[in-house]
Write an enzyme that holds these catalytic residues in place. Structure first.
Site, PDB file in Angstrom:
ATOM      1  N   HIS A 148       5.950  30.499  36.638  1.00  0.00           N
ATOM      2  CA  HIS A 148       6.857  30.888  37.719  1.00  0.00           C
ATOM      3  C   HIS A 148       6.873  29.837  38.832  1.00  0.00           C
ATOM      4  O   HIS A 148       7.909  29.615  39.460  1.00  0.00           O
ATOM      5  CB  HIS A 148       6.482  32.260  38.287  1.00  0.00           C
ATOM      6  CG  HIS A 148       5.104  32.347  38.844  1.00  0.00           C
ATOM      7  ND1 HIS A 148       3.972  32.290  38.072  1.00  0.00           N
ATOM      8  CD2 HIS A 148       4.666  32.464  40.123  1.00  0.00           C
ATOM      9  CE1 HIS A 148       2.909  32.389  38.845  1.00  0.00           C
ATOM     10  NE2 HIS A 148       3.300  32.488  40.098  1.00  0.00           N
ATOM     11  N   CYS A 201      33.758  51.085  36.833  1.00  0.00           N
ATOM     12  CA  CYS A 201      33.565  52.529  37.021  1.00  0.00           C
ATOM     13  C   CYS A 201      34.864  53.234  37.403  1.00  0.00           C
ATOM     14  O   CYS A 201      34.847  54.404  37.783  1.00  0.00           O
ATOM     15  CB  CYS A 201      32.516  52.775  38.098  1.00  0.00           C
ATOM     16  SG  CYS A 201      32.940  52.034  39.695  1.00  0.00           S
TER      17      CYS A 201
END
Length: 200
Positions: free
Chosen positions: A75, A158
């Site tokens: 990371h 949606c």
């Protein structure tokens, strides 16, 4: 090639607009940028890592602790690698975590550890976009230096209509290109004037 030598980390979070990101990656690839894609687990529900690997020509990173791989400082390496981190689509959940300093997956951990600029293209339902908490998180992130490609207004998956639809990939690409070009221009060394010597 406008982005030759530039490194861009593209992060995807869990939204339906993930299906548009291969086009962004293709634009970056054609501009000769180096690309590393990082996906959250939720993003893999909308599009497969294989699709992004196919257009980026590079393995896609998903898990913070994948089995069978050396990842103790991955990371950090990934946080320091890019010239720019682009998160698209960015969900309300992602914005809340980054604004609160929560690093519970690979993408948010990279961003927490990165000294590089971050550009975010939000995508969410209009009610989620207009939620006071989301707006507070946006304002705070802008204040501390995060850059945004604001969402458009239009039809949503949606069936709602309003602000929240992710900016189109070509719009995001143009912002990336403009930002990196400006950054490169700032880094150009100043030319010192040369003094002509008089002949004796």
């Amino acid at each position: 090639m406008p982005l030759t030598g530039k490194k861009v980390l593209v992060g995807l979070t869990g939204g339906i607009a993930c299906y548009k990101i291969p086009y962004l990656v293709r634009f970056l690839h054609k501009a000769n940028a180096e690309i590393q894609v990082v996906m959250t687990e939720a993003a893999t529900r909308f599009i497969t890592p294989l699709t992004l690997e196919s257009v980026s020509n590079r393995p896609v990173a998903v898990k913070l602790f994948p089995e069978g791989e050396y990842v103790s400082t991955r990371h950090i390496d990934m946080a320091e690698w890019p010239d720019l981190i682009v998160v698209a689509p960015a969900t309300a959940n992602f914005l809340g975590k980054v604004a609160s300093g929560i690093s519970d997956d690979l993408l948010t951990t990279i961003i927490c550890a990165s000294p590089r600029p971050v550009m975010i293209a939000p995508a969410m339902n209009p009610q989620m976009w207009n939620n006071p908490v989301t707006q507070k998180n946006l304002s705070y992130l802008r204040e501390i230096g995060y850059r945004f490609v604001d969402p458009d207004e239009g039809d949503m998956a949606c069936d709602h209509v309003g602000v929240g639809r992710m900016a189109e990939p070509d719009q995001i690409f143009d912002r990336v290109k403009t930002f990196l070009a400006g950054k490169a221009q700032k880094k150009k060394p100043l030319k010192r004037p040369t003094r002509s010597r008089a002949k004796k």
